[in-house]
Design an enzyme around this catalytic site. Structure first.
Site, PDB file in Angstrom:
ATOM      1  N   PRO A  66      41.094  44.907  29.109  1.00 41.48           N
ATOM      2  CA  PRO A  66      42.157  45.867  29.438  1.00 41.48           C
ATOM      3  C   PRO A  66      41.644  46.858  30.479  1.00 41.48           C
ATOM      4  O   PRO A  66      40.520  47.348  30.371  1.00 41.48           O
ATOM      5  CB  PRO A  66      42.433  46.569  28.109  1.00 41.48           C
ATOM      6  CG  PRO A  66      41.836  45.692  27.059  1.00 41.48           C
ATOM      7  CD  PRO A  66      40.701  44.985  27.716  1.00 41.48           C
ATOM      8  N   HIS A  67      42.462  47.123  31.481  1.00 39.79           N
ATOM      9  CA  HIS A  67      42.019  48.004  32.551  1.00 39.79           C
ATOM     10  C   HIS A  67      43.214  48.684  33.204  1.00 39.79           C
ATOM     11  O   HIS A  67      44.342  48.205  33.112  1.00 39.79           O
ATOM     12  CB  HIS A  67      41.234  47.218  33.606  1.00 39.79           C
ATOM     13  CG  HIS A  67      42.006  46.078  34.195  1.00 39.79           C
ATOM     14  ND1 HIS A  67      42.105  44.856  33.565  1.00 39.79           N
ATOM     15  CD2 HIS A  67      42.724  45.980  35.332  1.00 39.79           C
ATOM     16  CE1 HIS A  67      42.849  44.052  34.304  1.00 39.79           C
ATOM     17  NE2 HIS A  67      43.244  44.712  35.378  1.00 39.79           N
ATOM     18  N   CYS A  68      42.918  49.811  33.849  1.00 38.85           N
ATOM     19  CA  CYS A  68      43.945  50.514  34.610  1.00 38.85           C
ATOM     20  C   CYS A  68      43.288  51.538  35.531  1.00 38.85           C
ATOM     21  O   CYS A  68      42.114  51.864  35.368  1.00 38.85           O
ATOM     22  CB  CYS A  68      44.960  51.191  33.694  1.00 38.85           C
ATOM     23  SG  CYS A  68      44.309  52.543  32.698  1.00 38.85           S
TER      24      CYS A  68
END
Length: 152
Positions: A66-68
């Protein structure tokens, strides 16, 4: 960016009770916010969920990244989680996820973001890495194992 530049012991959690994708991302967001000045849990969670809506970050073999990008992030932040029980993460291979490596980067760090994601995807494609991480039983052991394998 290398794994030893992203991870810290407080953001390396072994045997976390997950429950669901949403719950894991909420829990991770709160923990990151507690250990990172200037970031709010709500902003982190909103960024991560927003990215998941574009498509799952479950890359297969029980791994999710998960990344942002976050406006308030001043540097890249990583978090490594080993779950007690695998959870459904809508992964590309439809397999449940038990290892997560979260990545938060400043909004303007697009090239660095992509290079770091590529490094993480390559690291977590190695079966020796996955086996060793899954064999850990403490936060410190998970942290030490991840750093050792990333250097190999």
């Amino acid at each position: 960016m290398y794994l030893h530049e992203l991870l810290t012991p407080p953001l390396t959690l072994c045997n976390l009770d997950g429950g669901s994708k949403k719950r894991v991302l909420e829990t991770a967001s709160k923990i990151i916010a507690e250990h990172t000045e200037g970031l709010a849990a709500e902003d982190i969670f909103s960024g991560l969920i927003g990215r998941e809506r574009l498509g799952s970050t479950g890359i297969g073999s029980g791994i999710a990244i998960p990344h942002c990008r976050l406006d308030n992030a001043s540097q890249a932040i990583g978090m490594l989680i080993k779950l007690v029980e695998p959870i459904d993460f809508d992964a590309i291979d439809n397999q449940p996820v038990d290892l997560l490596c979260l990545l938060l980067v400043p909004s303007e760090a697009s090239d660095e973001h992509l290079q770091t994601l590529a490094m993480l995807a390559e690291l977590f494609s190695r079966q020796d890495v996955l086996s060793a991480l899954r064999d850990t039983s403490t936060d410190q052991q998970l942290y030490d194992t991840a750093l050792r394998l990333a250097e190999a």
